[in-house]
Design a protein around this motif. Structure first.
Motif, mmCIF file in Angstrom:
data_model
loop_
_atom_site.group_PDB
_atom_site.id
_atom_site.type_symbol
_atom_site.label_atom_id
_atom_site.label_comp_id
_atom_site.label_asym_id
_atom_site.label_seq_id
_atom_site.Cartn_x
_atom_site.Cartn_y
_atom_site.Cartn_z
ATOM 1 N N GLY A 63 -13.558 7.696 3.204
ATOM 2 C CA GLY A 63 -12.672 8.582 2.822
ATOM 3 C C GLY A 63 -12.870 9.157 1.390
ATOM 4 N N THR A 64 -13.922 9.399 0.950
ATOM 5 C CA THR A 64 -13.822 9.697 -0.430
ATOM 6 C C THR A 64 -13.541 11.117 -0.825
ATOM 7 N N ASP A 65 -13.215 12.279 0.116
ATOM 8 C CA ASP A 65 -12.671 13.399 -0.303
ATOM 9 C C ASP A 65 -13.583 14.313 -0.974
ATOM 10 N N GLY A 94 -6.635 13.889 0.052
ATOM 11 C CA GLY A 94 -7.338 12.605 -0.385
ATOM 12 C C GLY A 94 -8.210 11.729 0.269
ATOM 13 N N GLY A 95 -8.299 12.091 1.640
ATOM 14 C CA GLY A 95 -8.913 11.051 2.453
ATOM 15 C C GLY A 95 -7.942 10.025 3.164
ATOM 16 N N GLY A 96 -6.824 10.046 2.974
ATOM 17 C CA GLY A 96 -5.990 8.987 3.492
ATOM 18 C C GLY A 96 -5.731 9.182 5.008
ATOM 19 N N ASN A 97 -5.147 8.026 5.758
ATOM 20 C CA ASN A 97 -4.898 7.978 7.014
ATOM 21 C C ASN A 97 -3.708 7.535 7.342
ATOM 22 N N LEU A 135 0.919 -1.182 0.049
ATOM 23 C CA LEU A 135 0.180 0.097 -0.137
ATOM 24 C C LEU A 135 0.859 1.302 -0.013
ATOM 25 N N MET A 170 -3.391 4.696 9.749
ATOM 26 C CA MET A 170 -3.670 3.382 9.541
ATOM 27 C C MET A 170 -2.428 2.632 9.140
ATOM 28 N N MET A 216 1.924 1.785 -3.461
ATOM 29 C CA MET A 216 0.769 2.145 -4.211
ATOM 30 C C MET A 216 0.887 3.847 -4.123
ATOM 31 N N SER A 244 -8.729 4.506 -3.891
ATOM 32 C CA SER A 244 -7.521 3.308 -3.779
ATOM 33 C C SER A 244 -7.788 2.304 -3.136
ATOM 34 N N LEU A 279 -7.477 5.276 -8.959
ATOM 35 C CA LEU A 279 -6.599 5.020 -7.919
ATOM 36 C C LEU A 279 -5.922 6.340 -7.210
ATOM 37 N N GLN A 280 -6.278 7.474 -7.996
ATOM 38 C CA GLN A 280 -5.526 8.619 -7.262
ATOM 39 C C GLN A 280 -6.703 9.660 -6.737
ATOM 40 N N THR A 281 -8.061 9.142 -6.950
ATOM 41 C CA THR A 281 -9.110 9.963 -6.610
ATOM 42 C C THR A 281 -9.284 10.233 -5.215
ATOM 43 N N SER A 282 -9.179 9.292 -4.419
ATOM 44 C CA SER A 282 -9.448 9.364 -3.028
ATOM 45 C C SER A 282 -9.116 7.962 -2.091
ATOM 46 N N ALA A 283 -9.287 8.097 -1.030
ATOM 47 C CA ALA A 283 -8.593 6.925 -0.199
ATOM 48 C C ALA A 283 -9.597 5.851 -0.410
ATOM 49 N N GLY A 335 0.642 7.260 -6.714
ATOM 50 C CA GLY A 335 -0.300 8.353 -6.030
ATOM 51 C C GLY A 335 -1.572 7.874 -5.590
ATOM 52 N N ALA A 336 -1.425 6.901 -5.088
ATOM 53 C CA ALA A 336 -2.979 6.502 -4.241
ATOM 54 C C ALA A 336 -2.708 7.319 -2.914
ATOM 55 N N HIS A 337 -4.094 6.953 -2.424
ATOM 56 C CA HIS A 337 -4.153 7.693 -0.944
ATOM 57 C C HIS A 337 -4.437 6.953 0.139
ATOM 58 N N PHE A 338 -3.812 5.881 0.512
ATOM 59 C CA PHE A 338 -4.032 5.398 1.620
ATOM 60 C C PHE A 338 -3.547 6.136 2.907
ATOM 61 N N LEU A 382 -11.174 2.981 5.616
ATOM 62 C CA LEU A 382 -10.887 4.193 4.551
ATOM 63 C C LEU A 382 -12.255 4.304 3.759
#
Lengths: 657, 205
Positions: free
Chosen positions: B54-56, A268-271, A252, A274, A255, B138, B131-135, A260-263, B51
């Motif tokens: 987490g749609t941002d 982008g709502g990532g944490n 992850l 986590m 990724m 992803s 994949l890049q839109t939001s958690a 550019g994922a947002h885990f 997550l």
């Protein structure tokens, strides 16, 4: 054109630091030296046929241990450099960002590339011999595990001369390790170095679990297994449940960094928290994975050198199983300060305290084993005895840290650093040293020099306390970890003392190298295969063991089977009924292990630099190797004929059985 | 001959020579591998659940996920699990041709499932969920995609097993491979049930 190359090289190679130029030169010289020696003595074929392609668990074990010793040196140099900086912060021996890299690589190298391979080395050498088996369950997979470890270790170590080392701490917490704050390639090296070797560790966990469950000699029930084998069983089970979490966590993070994922990003709502939860869900069991086999080693040495049965066998087993289960329920004690609330913190504080109970049971069992024993003090036993006070103090400070409200004070201070070094050195390193000295004659057929060994032992122990006791004090005084300079003059004295201790440990390591070097030329030979008058099956066969281990698989009746057998012989009873020697079925060497390791290395290197032209062929190579193995595995076996076994046995045992 | 009563004499003789049934070892090893795979998927599910909010401010699952295509996918994958079971039955009756036919059908169903999954992913990307839109997206793509990668690997693996059976016939070794493959395929089916309920149904309902 030339300018382009120059520009590429200045980005690709790490430049500007004289320490690193020195390292560059020594790496090139060492490589040339090795190539020269191998070519001059015409040893390339020997190296390839007898070692690199081997599937023999004993040789794989030796390769693991050699690699671990080299990595111990590298991690140790890192430690000494950090201590030098902290003794005289004003001298600026290390720049701040160089210091960040060094504490990161020190931690990663010591856990992943020193402790883990040393542990797998001991697993490999001891477990099949101890349970009366001819090899592990999957010998080829075993070779593959080694090569995955090796590819990962090389990839990671390359980072300090090519591209730049990771610098976000040994567990690479985001967002610091994310691409936003860490755009270089260092963290990519971190991800792929650990990912590749971690897959190898996972495979080894499966391999040893199946070996122990299925390949014990007839009569050896689970409750008659030697305690080291039990510890490997507990550690392997823990690996199977913990390492997949690491694999996914690193995937992850990759990724996030690569696609550019947002885990774990801040936007982008990532944490990011986590990640910290996930990495410690693996990370806490991991410390028990490395310490359980050390407990196993102590259980063997203490019984052998006290000349007594291990005290409280069943409670030892129970304690180990309980430890490996509870280890999965303590992870949040690494971040009580996260703010998850009093109830969550209370739960994890209590589980952490509970885990001290089975550990305490084990300590008492070792003490009671020694009680009224006829104790002798060769080096393996000295390390065992030194372990007990070191681990008790380290364990007690661990319980102090587990008190959640107090932890808000201790958190990330040098008190914590002193605590975990005390359990990891006092527990894991002392344990693996005891194991190395104990089984060295079994590996190589000679004993390591005791005189130099005792010098190394005392220097290690003195250096250890001189180094870490001051760190408890300076930690309580408020010094936090991961700082390269400090302004409080009160900390100076304690830091200088600590550095002196680190240098003493470095000297101790040199004594061990000298000990190995000296012992290769002048040593006491292990002619009987049972140089310590020990208790378990591995000492019933010659040293070093023949490739098939046991000419005839023994029938087991009791826990200390070899000891009982010696007692029976002393009473004049007939030796072990020796069954008829039959042809022995053996796996053939395989080049696919090292080749696949090479492809993993290329794939990893490509992914580190975002070079898909390298990463894709690398991964394709990995898959081609898997299919090649699948198509050829059924042909990779042969039989050793009876006459050859009889000849070998006669030679090794000098005619007598 | 002294031997512990716990061991039957057959077992003991076999064991005493130090030779273990390799298929027996592989089967246990593969079960343990599946345990590790369960943990991997559990970690991904946990991440998705943490997550999922987490749609941002971007598109949510309820807005974009279409359940109709998923029902067809589910049907394809469940059927392929059944046909792989039939292939194993045929193998036990030494009906090599039947077994291969059933394996091929299994593979075709799996390929159909993959086609629908890729189609769905492309559709989502077209709608602006990447994949890049939001958690949330992803974790959606990585969780569902990991299952898809497993199916893909399974297809290649099955092709290699079929080639080996055509070349070498049914031996203990090739039979073991089919058994282990069908275990793997059933496992992917079970994972899909969780994906269907936790990702799709809970998101859309």
């Amino acid at each position: 054109m030339l300018d382009n190359i120059k520009e590429f090289a200045s980005e690709f190679f790490v430049t500007g630091d004289p320490l690193i130029y020195g390292a560059d030169v020594s790496i090139v010289l060492a490589t040339l030296g090795i190539v020269f020696v191998l070519t001059y003595f015409k040893k390339w074929g020997w190296l390839w046929r007898d070692w690199l392609t081997t599937v023999d668990h004993k040789k794989i074990g030796i390769m693991y241990i050699l690699a671990a010793i080299v990595m111990l040196f590298r991690g140790g140099v890192d430690a000494v450099m950090m201590r030098t900086q902290l003794a005289f912060p004003d001298l600026n021996f290390l720049e701040a960002d160089h210091y960040n890299q060094i504490f990161t690589t020190h931690g990663v190298v010591m856990i992943f590339f020193m402790a883990m391979p040393l542990m797998f080395g001991l697993f490999n050498i001891v477990v099949p011999l101890q349970i009366g088996a001819r090899d592990v369950a999957f010998p080829f997979l075993n070779s593959l595990s080694f090569w995955l470890f090796f590819a990962g270790a090389m990839l990671f170590n390359l980072s300090f001369v090519i591209g730049g080392s990771p610098d976000a701490g040994w567990l690479a917490y985001p967002p610091l390790s994310g691409s936003q704050f860490n755009p270089g390639v260092g963290q990519n090296f971190y991800i792929w170095g650990i990912q590749i070797s971690g897959i190898g560790s996972l495979a080894s966990g499966i391999n040893f679990l199946v070996t122990i469950l299925k390949m014990r000699a007839p009569g050896m029930t689970m409750m008659k297994m030697p305690m080291f084998t039990w510890s490997v069983f507990a550690a392997s089970t823990t690996i199977i449940f913990a390492f997949p979490i690491l694999t996914i966590t690193l995937l992850l993070l990759f990724m996030d960094r690569f696609f550019g994922a947002h885990f774990f990003t801040l936007d982008g709502g990532g944490n990011p928290m986590m990640y910290i939860n996930l990495i410690w869900m693996w990370g806490h069991p991991e410390v028990y994975i490395v310490v359980l086999p050390a407990f196993g080693v102590f259980s063997e040495t203490v019984a052998t050198f006290a000349r007594k049965r291990l005290f409280g066998y069943a409670s030892m087993v129970f304690a180990m199983v309980i430890i490996s289960i509870i280890s999965f329920f303590t992870w949040a004690h690494h971040f009580f300060t996260m703010g998850s609330g009093a109830n969550v913190n209370a739960f994890f504080a209590v589980t952490t305290m509970i885990i001290a109970i089975p550990t305490g049971v084990k300590i008492f069992n070792w003490l009671f084993t020694m009680y009224k024993g006829r104790i002798t003090f060769p080096t393996p036993m000295m390390w065992t005895i030194a372990f007990i006070p070191a681990f008790v103090v380290g364990g007690m400070t661990g319980v102090m840290l587990s008190v959640a409200p107090a932890d808000f004070q201790f958190h990330n201070s040098y008190f914590l650093i002193a605590h975990f070094h005390q359990v990891l050195i006092g527990g894991v390193v002392f344990g693996y040293f005891a194991g190395l000295y104990y089984w060295w004659p079994k590996m190589f057929g000679f004993k390591l020099n005791e005189y130099l060994g005792k010098w190394a032992f005392w220097l290690w122990n003195i250096g250890f306390y001189v180094c870490f006791m001051p760190q408890y004090l300076v930690g309580l005084d408020g010094m936090t970890r991961r700082i390269s300079v400090f302004s409080d003059p009160d900390w100076q004295g304690l830091n200088v003392t600590s550095t002196i201790g680190a240098y003493i440990m470095g000297l101790a390591f040199l004594f061990q190298v000298a000990q190995i070097g000296y012992s290769i030329f002048r040593h006491e030979k292990d002619t009987t295969g049972d140089i310590w008058d020990a208790r378990t099956l591995e000492f019933s066969i010659p040293s070093p063991a023949p490739e098939y281990n046991f000419a005839v698989i023994p029938q087991v009746h009791s826990r200390d089977e070899w000891w009982e057998e010696k007692e029976r012989r002393a009473r004049g009873e007939k030796p072990w009924q020796q069954g008829k020697i039959e042809p022995i079925h053996m796996p053939k060497n395989s080049a696919i292990g090292p080749i696949m390791g090479g492809f993993w290395f290329l794939a990893g290197f490509g992914l580190v630099f975002h070079w898909l032209w390298l990463a894709i062929p690398g991964l394709l190579g990995v898959f081609v190797c898997m299919f090649a193995r699948s198509f050829s595995a059924h042909k990779a076996e042969y039989y050793i004929p009876v006459e050859e076994i009889e000849r070998t046995e006669a030679k090794l045992r000098g005619g007598a059985v | 001959m002294a031997q512990s009563p716990a061991h039957g004499s057959d077992h003991h003789d076999h064991h005493a020579a130090g030779h273990h049934d390799p298929q027996d070892l592989k089967l246990l090893g593969f079960w343990i591998f599946l345990v590790t795979d369960v943990i991997m998927f559990s970690t991904l599910f946990a991440t998705f659940i943490v997550l999922r909010g987490g749609t941002d401010g971007g598109p949510t699952g309820a807005e974009l996920l279409e359940i109709n295509g998923i029902i067809i996918s589910t049907f394809l994958l469940l059927t392929s699990s059944f046909t792989s079971g039939v292939a194993v039955l045929a193998m036990h009756q030494h009906k090599i041709k039947q077994m291969i036919i059933w394996l091929v059908i299994t593979g075709l169903l799996g390929a159909g499932f993959l086609y629908l999954e890729i189609h769905e992913f492309l559709h989502l990307i077209g709608e602006g969920a990447t994949l890049q839109t939001s958690a949330f997206w992803s974790s959606f793509f990585v969780l569902v995609g990991t299952h898809g990668v497993h199916v893909t690997v399974g297809l290649f693996w099955m092709i290699s097993i079929i080639i080996q059976i055509v070349r070498r016939g049914l031996t203990d070794d090739t039979k073991g491979k089919v058994t282990v493959f069908s275990l793997y395929w059933h496992f992917l089916d079970a994972v899909w049930i969780f994906l269907l309920s936790i990702v799709y149904l809970m998101e859309v309902m």
